[in-house]
Write an enzyme that holds these catalytic residues in place. Structure first.
Site, PDB file in Angstrom:
ATOM      1  N   GLU A  33       4.775  -4.069  12.056  1.00 21.89           N
ATOM      2  CA  GLU A  33       3.863  -2.928  11.865  1.00 21.89           C
ATOM      3  C   GLU A  33       2.627  -3.488  11.171  1.00 21.89           C
ATOM      4  O   GLU A  33       2.666  -3.768   9.970  1.00 21.89           O
ATOM      5  CB  GLU A  33       4.529  -1.852  10.996  1.00 21.89           C
TER       6      GLU A  33
ATOM      7  N   CYS B 256      -3.122   1.678   6.702  1.00 23.19           N
ATOM      8  CA  CYS B 256      -3.255   0.960   7.983  1.00 23.19           C
ATOM      9  C   CYS B 256      -3.945   1.806   9.054  1.00 23.19           C
ATOM     10  O   CYS B 256      -4.560   1.261   9.957  1.00 23.19           O
ATOM     11  CB  CYS B 256      -1.894   0.493   8.457  1.00 23.19           C
TER      12      CYS B 256
ATOM     13  N   ASN C 148       0.788  -1.237   0.000  1.00 25.07           N
ATOM     14  CA  ASN C 148       0.000   0.000   0.000  1.00 25.07           C
ATOM     15  C   ASN C 148       0.821   1.290   0.000  1.00 25.07           C
ATOM     16  O   ASN C 148       0.337   2.313  -0.481  1.00 25.07           O
ATOM     17  CB  ASN C 148      -1.044  -0.018   1.118  1.00 25.07           C
TER      18      ASN C 148
HETATM   19  P1  NAD Z   1       0.540  -8.906   3.561  1.00 30.37           P
HETATM   20  O1  NAD Z   1       0.732  -9.293   4.972  1.00 30.37           O
HETATM   21  O2  NAD Z   1      -0.310  -9.767   2.702  1.00 30.37           O
HETATM   22  O3  NAD Z   1       1.964  -8.845   2.810  1.00 30.37           O
HETATM   23  C1  NAD Z   1       3.014  -8.047   3.305  1.00 30.37           C
HETATM   24  C2  NAD Z   1       4.345  -8.648   2.871  1.00 30.37           C
HETATM   25  O4  NAD Z   1       4.516  -9.907   3.522  1.00 30.37           O
HETATM   26  C3  NAD Z   1       4.451  -8.934   1.377  1.00 30.37           C
HETATM   27  O5  NAD Z   1       5.751  -8.616   0.944  1.00 30.37           O
HETATM   28  C4  NAD Z   1       4.201 -10.439   1.304  1.00 30.37           C
HETATM   29  O6  NAD Z   1       4.790 -11.048   0.170  1.00 30.37           O
HETATM   30  C5  NAD Z   1       4.883 -10.900   2.575  1.00 30.37           C
HETATM   31  N1  NAD Z   1       4.444 -12.207   3.085  1.00 30.37           N
HETATM   32  C6  NAD Z   1       3.267 -12.846   2.859  1.00 30.37           C
HETATM   33  N2  NAD Z   1       3.256 -14.023   3.521  1.00 30.37           N
HETATM   34  C7  NAD Z   1       4.439 -14.134   4.178  1.00 30.37           C
HETATM   35  C8  NAD Z   1       5.021 -15.094   5.054  1.00 30.37           C
HETATM   36  N3  NAD Z   1       4.373 -16.214   5.378  1.00 30.37           N
HETATM   37  N4  NAD Z   1       6.234 -14.850   5.587  1.00 30.37           N
HETATM   38  C9  NAD Z   1       6.897 -13.724   5.284  1.00 30.37           C
HETATM   39  N5  NAD Z   1       6.420 -12.772   4.446  1.00 30.37           N
HETATM   40  C10 NAD Z   1       5.204 -12.967   3.903  1.00 30.37           C
HETATM   41  O7  NAD Z   1       0.022  -7.398   3.559  1.00 30.37           O
HETATM   42  P2  NAD Z   1      -0.455  -6.481   2.352  1.00 30.37           P
HETATM   43  O8  NAD Z   1      -1.773  -6.958   1.861  1.00 30.37           O
HETATM   44  O9  NAD Z   1       0.645  -6.266   1.367  1.00 30.37           O
HETATM   45  O10 NAD Z   1      -0.632  -5.084   3.131  1.00 30.37           O
HETATM   46  C11 NAD Z   1      -1.775  -4.762   3.843  1.00 30.37           C
HETATM   47  C12 NAD Z   1      -1.598  -4.934   5.330  1.00 30.37           C
HETATM   48  O11 NAD Z   1      -0.475  -4.209   5.784  1.00 30.37           O
HETATM   49  C13 NAD Z   1      -2.780  -4.380   6.118  1.00 30.37           C
HETATM   50  O12 NAD Z   1      -3.114  -5.265   7.142  1.00 30.37           O
HETATM   51  C14 NAD Z   1      -2.239  -3.079   6.684  1.00 30.37           C
HETATM   52  O13 NAD Z   1      -2.854  -2.632   7.859  1.00 30.37           O
HETATM   53  C15 NAD Z   1      -0.821  -3.431   6.936  1.00 30.37           C
HETATM   54  N6  NAD Z   1      -0.017  -2.222   7.003  1.00 30.37           N
HETATM   55  C16 NAD Z   1       0.455  -1.813   8.217  1.00 30.37           C
HETATM   56  C17 NAD Z   1       1.192  -0.632   8.297  1.00 30.37           C
HETATM   57  C18 NAD Z   1       1.766  -0.140   9.592  1.00 30.37           C
HETATM   58  O14 NAD Z   1       2.679   0.656   9.548  1.00 30.37           O
HETATM   59  N7  NAD Z   1       1.274  -0.557  10.743  1.00 30.37           N
HETATM   60  C19 NAD Z   1       1.419   0.118   7.157  1.00 30.37           C
HETATM   61  C20 NAD Z   1       0.914  -0.338   5.951  1.00 30.37           C
HETATM   62  C21 NAD Z   1       0.204  -1.514   5.877  1.00 30.37           C
END
Ligand code: NAD
Length: 479
Positions: free
Chosen positions: A250, A284, A154
Site C-alpha cells: 500500500e 496517502c 502517518n
Molecule cells: P516508509 O516507507 O519510510 O516507512 C514505512 C515502514 O517501512 C516503516 O516501518 C519503516 O521502518 C519500514 N522500512 C523502511 N525501510 C525498510 C526496508 N528497507 N525494508 C523493510 N521495511 C522498511 O514510509 P513512512 O514515511 O513511514 O510513511 C509515508 C509513506 O507511506 C507515504 O509514501 C505514504 O503515501 C505511504 N502510505 C500509504 C498508504 C496506503 O494505504 N496506500 C497509507 C499510509 C501511508
C-alpha cells in the site's frame, strides 16, 4: 515510557540495548525511549510466530478468534482518549484527527470480529468436467501462517490494525514492525490484545528501524506474507527481496480531485480544505492536485484561499488546531525545497509557503506544470496545486498522467459524466462528490500502477491473508 520488543509475551528492554527516542514533532518533548530489537530478537520473533501458528492459531476456532477481536474493540473503546493522546504526541497529529483514527480502528476490529465467523469455502461441481462424475470437490479457505506487518508513521494505529485484525480473523500469527517514528500506540495495542485474551506469541512486536529489522524480516523463510504500507522506494525493495512470499504493498499517490462547472462549489471548497491539509497533507490519499473547470476557477480559488488562510495552526493537543507539525524537520525542509523549486520554474504561491521548524503553513500553488516535483511526485505535505482545465478529455489525461493511481475525487451533478469519468480514471478507487482523502474501513482499498499491489479493507485483506485449499473426494462405491 520505556518500550521494548514483545516476543512470546516477554518484553525485551534491558539497559544494555541500543536506544532511540520518540520525540514530539511539535515541541521535541520525549514521548518514549525505545530499546531496539536485535537480529536474535528477529529470529526469535519469527520462530515464535511460526511455532504458535502450528500449536495454537491453526486450531483456534473461528468463534474464539471473533471473541478476542470483539473484546479488543471493547477495550479500545474504553481508551479512546489514551490512544488519541499518544498518537497526537508521537505523530504530531491534531487531537481531533487522532481521535478519529482511534474510532476508525475500533470499527476495523468490529468488522474483523464479524468476518472471522464468515470465511466461507465452496463446493465445486466436479461433474461439469467429462469424466468428473462421482467426485466431490471442496474448497476451504485456510490461513497462510505467519504474516509480517510493516507499517508507516502517518496512521500508526489504524493502518497497523488493517493488517493485524484481518490476519487474526483469518487465523494467522503476526510479526509486527511498526514505524520507528511512531511505535508507542502500536505497542499499547499489542498489550491490549493480550488483555483481550490473545495467547502469547500470536503477535510478536519488533521495535527497530527499517534497515535493521524491516529489511531482514522481509527475507525470512518462515514468514508467508509481507503486508506493507509505506513509501514507494521501500515498497520496491520489498518486492525485490520477498522471494516466494505473498506481498501486499500500500504505497503513495498524488491524488487528483476534479471539479466540473456544475459542482456544488461551497461544499467542494470546504471538503477540499480538509482533503489537502488534514494531518498536514501526510495522508496517502491527500488531495494534491485540484483540477477546476475554467469558468468556475477564479471563484473556487478565491474561496479556497480564504478558507485555507482561516485554518488554525499550532499545538496538536489543542482542540481547535487544524494544522500541527510535520513528522520531523527534515520532511518540512524537503517540502519547502519543493515549493521553492516550483517557484523557480514559474509557479505562484497563493497561500502559505512558510516554514517554521516542523510546521509548514498550508500552501496553495498555481501556475504549475507536470514536470514540477509538487505535481509529478508524492508531495506528502500541506501543499496543494489548483489547475484550470477546459474539457473532460483533457482533465482525464492530466489526472492519469502519473506513476500513481490510488484514489481520486470527482465533483459534478451529472451522473452520466461522473460514471464515465470514474471509468476512465486509472485509480484503485474513485469517489464521486467526495474528496479523494475519504476512506472507509470496509471497502476495497489499494492502488494501481506504482501505488501498490493488492487490496486492504477488512474483507479483502482476509482474502489476501488466506489460501484456497482444494479437497477432492472420489466416491468409489458408485458406478
Ligand atoms: P516508509 O516507507 O519510510 O516507512 C514505512 C515502514 O517501512 C516503516 O516501518 C519503516 O521502518 C519500514 N522500512 C523502511 N525501510 C525498510 C526496508 N528497507 N525494508 C523493510 N521495511 C522498511 O514510509 P513512512 O514515511 O513511514 O510513511 C509515508 C509513506 O507511506 C507515504 O509514501 C505514504 O503515501 C505511504 N502510505 C500509504 C498508504 C496506503 O494505504 N496506500 C497509507 C499510509 C501511508
Amino acid at each position: 515510557m520505556l518500550i521494548g520488543s514483545i516476543i512470546n509475551g516477554e518484553e525485551r528492554k534491558e539497559e544494555s540495548r541500543n536506544s532511540m527516542e520518540v520525540v514530539s514533532p511539535y515541541n521535541e518533548e520525549t514521548v518514549a525511549e525505545l530499546k531496539l530489537a536485535t537480529k536474535k530478537d528477529l529470529d526469535d520473533a519469527v520462530n515464535s510466530s511460526f511455532d504458535i501458528y502450528h500449536s495454537t492459531m491453526k486450531v483456534m476456532p473461528a468463534n474464539e478468534r471473533a471473541d478476542i477481536l470483539r473484546k479488543a474493540a471493547d477495550l479500545l473503546e474504553e481508551r479512546v482518549e489514551d490512544f488519541a493522546t499518544i498518537i497526537c504526541k508521537e505523530a504530531g497529529k491534531p487531537i481531533k484527527y487522532s481521535r478519529g483514527e482511534v474510532k476508525r480502528s475500533i470499527q476495523v476490529l468490529r468488522f474483523s470480529s464479524e468476518l472471522a465467523k464468515n470465511i466461507f469455502g465452496e463446493v465445486i461441481p466436479m461433474d461439469a468436467a467429462v469424466g468428473g462424475e462421482n467426485r466431490m470437490g471442496l474448497v476451504k479457505r485456510i490461513p497462510l501462517g505467519v504474516v509480517g506487518a510493516i507499517t508507516p508513521f502517518n496512521f500508526p494505529l489504524n493502518l497497523s490494525l488493517h493488517k493485524i485484525a484481518p490476519a487474526l480473523a483469518a487465523g494467522n500469527t503476526i510479526v509486527f514492525k511498526p514505524a520507528e517514528k511512531t511505535p508507542v500506540s502500536a505497542y499499547m495495542f499489542v498489550k491490549l490484545l493480550e488483555e483481550a485474551g490473545l495467547p502469547k506469541g500470536v503477535i510478536n512486536l519488533l521495535i527497530g528501524t527499517g534497515e535493521e529489522i524491516g529489511a531482514p524480516l522481509v527475507k525470512q523463510d518462515k514468514v508467508h506474507k509481507i503486508s506493507f504500507t509505506g513509501s514507494l522506494n521501500v515498497g520496491k525493495k520489498i518486492r525485490e527481496t520477498a522471494g516466494f512470499k505473498k506481498v501486499t504493498l500500500e504505497l503513495g499517490s498524488n491524488s487528483p480531485n476534479i471539479l466540473f462547472e456544475d459542482a456544488d462549489l461551497g461544499y467542494a471548497v470546504k471538503e477540499l480544505v480538509k482533503g489537502a491539509f488534514a494531518f498536514s497533507g501526510q495522508v496517502c490519499i491527500s488531495a494534491q492536485r485540484i483540477y477546476v473547470q475554467r469558468n468556475i476557477y477564479d471563484k473556487f480559488l478565491e474561496d479556497y484561499i480564504n478558507q485555507t488562510n482561516a485554518l488554525k495552526i499550532g499545538d496538536p493537543l489543542n482542540e481547535e488546531t487544524d494544522i500541527g507539525p510535520m513528522i520531523n524537520e527534515e520532511s518540512a525542509e524537503r517540502a519547502k525545497l519543493w515549493i521553492d523549486d516550483a517557484v523557480e520554474k514559474g509557479a505562484k504561491v497563493e497561500a502559505g509557503g512558510d516554514r517554521k521548524g516542523t510546521i509548514l503553513s498550508p500552501t496553495i500553488m498555481t501556475n504549475v506544470d507536470e514536470n514540477m516535483k509538487i505535481i509529478a511526485q508524492e508531495v506528502f505535505a500541506p501543499i496543494v496545486s489548483v489547475i484550470p482545465f477546459d474539457t473532460e478529455d483533457e482533465v482525464i489525461h492530466y489526472s492519469n498522467n502519473s506513476i500513481y493511481g490510488l484514489q481520486a475525487g470527482v465533483f459534478t451533478k451529472d451522473i452520466d459524466r461522473a460514471l464515465r469519468v470514474a471509468d476512465k480514471l486509472e485509480m484503485g478507487g474513485v469517489w464521486i462528490n467526495e474528496i479523494s482523502t475519504y476512506r472507509q474501513d470496509n471497502h476495497p482499498y489499494g492502488g494501481v500502477k506504482q501505488s501498490g499491489i493488492g487490496k486492504e479493507g477488512v474483507k479483502y485483506a482476509i482474502e489476501d491473508m488466506t489460501e484456497m485449499k482444494f479437497i477432492g473426494i472420489k466416491l468409489n462405491n458408485q458406478d
